[in-house]
Scaffold this active site. Structure first.
Site, mmCIF file in Angstrom:
data_model
loop_
_atom_site.group_PDB
_atom_site.id
_atom_site.type_symbol
_atom_site.label_atom_id
_atom_site.label_comp_id
_atom_site.label_asym_id
_atom_site.label_seq_id
_atom_site.Cartn_x
_atom_site.Cartn_y
_atom_site.Cartn_z
ATOM 1 N N TRP A 85 -5.678 0.793 9.901
ATOM 2 C CA TRP A 85 -5.816 0.856 8.447
ATOM 3 C C TRP A 85 -5.538 -0.516 7.835
ATOM 4 O O TRP A 85 -6.147 -0.904 6.846
ATOM 5 C CB TRP A 85 -4.890 1.929 7.872
ATOM 6 C CG TRP A 85 -5.076 2.100 6.397
ATOM 7 C CD1 TRP A 85 -4.142 1.860 5.430
ATOM 8 C CD2 TRP A 85 -6.260 2.505 5.696
ATOM 9 N NE1 TRP A 85 -4.682 2.101 4.178
ATOM 10 C CE2 TRP A 85 -5.983 2.499 4.327
ATOM 11 C CE3 TRP A 85 -7.528 2.884 6.111
ATOM 12 C CZ2 TRP A 85 -6.906 2.849 3.357
ATOM 13 C CZ3 TRP A 85 -8.464 3.237 5.143
ATOM 14 C CH2 TRP A 85 -8.148 3.211 3.791
ATOM 15 N N TYR A 107 0.837 -1.209 0.000
ATOM 16 C CA TYR A 107 0.000 0.000 0.000
ATOM 17 C C TYR A 107 0.872 1.259 0.000
ATOM 18 O O TYR A 107 0.649 2.181 -0.782
ATOM 19 C CB TYR A 107 -0.941 -0.034 1.204
ATOM 20 C CG TYR A 107 -1.741 1.219 1.401
ATOM 21 C CD1 TYR A 107 -2.727 1.586 0.482
ATOM 22 C CD2 TYR A 107 -1.521 2.046 2.495
ATOM 23 C CE1 TYR A 107 -3.459 2.746 0.654
ATOM 24 C CE2 TYR A 107 -2.259 3.204 2.672
ATOM 25 C CZ TYR A 107 -3.219 3.548 1.750
ATOM 26 O OH TYR A 107 -3.946 4.706 1.924
ATOM 27 N N GLU A 167 -11.836 5.380 4.796
ATOM 28 C CA GLU A 167 -11.272 6.115 5.934
ATOM 29 C C GLU A 167 -12.305 6.229 7.051
ATOM 30 O O GLU A 167 -11.977 6.102 8.230
ATOM 31 C CB GLU A 167 -10.778 7.505 5.517
ATOM 32 C CG GLU A 167 -9.557 7.507 4.630
ATOM 33 C CD GLU A 167 -8.271 7.020 5.294
ATOM 34 O OE1 GLU A 167 -8.229 6.832 6.531
ATOM 35 O OE2 GLU A 167 -7.290 6.823 4.551
#
Length: 186
Positions: free
Chosen positions: A48, A18, A40
């Site tokens: 995350w 990522y 988000e």
């Protein structure tokens, strides 16, 4: 072969991928911007990495984040989402995706695109960037403005901290550390 210098948070394989391929890359596609804003919001209170591991499930569950489909969700669809173990089953977070799809479509009508609207919150260029992860703010005046305006327009799960994480993810700000190999590439 010398190891690449990365931001300190990129440790697991999924986070390294990522970091190297997506985080901080400027996005200008309404669909991808909407996806990141929704993800988000889903991440609030979680890591995350948890959301990244569920991202493909989110894409399937939420019709690849196509707002024109999401705005038509009914109670039966909401119930199926609440039963889907592949996503975070939080009623308020799921409802916010539907709410945000409606608000996004209004912004697209007013501004021509979500991209045109959202990039107005980009900070003025400059700055050296954070020395390390400890120097990265959780929110800024720009994310405060974005959050306030999004909420005024009917968005949910868009607090200033969520907005700042979104700004980092979609390249509105470049918070790669000064020594990170990606900083100069973006």
């Amino acid at each position: 072969m010398k190891a690449l210098n990365r931001c300190g948070w990129a440790k697991s394989d999924i986070m390294v991928r990522y970091h190297d391929e997506e985080w901080g890359v400027a996005l200008h596609d309404d669909g991808r911007l909407f996806e990141f804003l929704c993800l988000e919001g889903a991440q609030a209170g979680l890591s995350w990495e948890t959301i990244l591991r569920k991202r493909e499930n989110y894409r399937k569950a939420f019709d690849r984040f196509r707002p024109e489909i999401i705005v038509k969700y009914n109670q039966k669809k909401i119930a199926s989402l609440l039963a889907d173990a592949g996503i975070v089953r939080n009623r308020m977070k799921i409802a916010s995706v539907v709410q945000n799809a409606k608000a996004l479509m209004s912004i697209q009508k007013e501004f021509g695109s979500f991209e045109k609207y959202i990039w107005q919150f980009a900070p003025k260029k400059g700055g050296k960037g954070p020395k390390g992860s400890g120097d990265v703010p959780a929110r800024t005046d720009d994310s405060d403005r974005m959050s306030k305006d999004l909420r005024k327009r009917g968005f949910g799960f868009v607090g200033s901290t969520i907005c700042y994480a979104f700004m980092q993810a979609v390249g509105i700000v470049n918070d790669h550390s000064q020594k990170c190999f990606r900083r100069s590439q973006l």
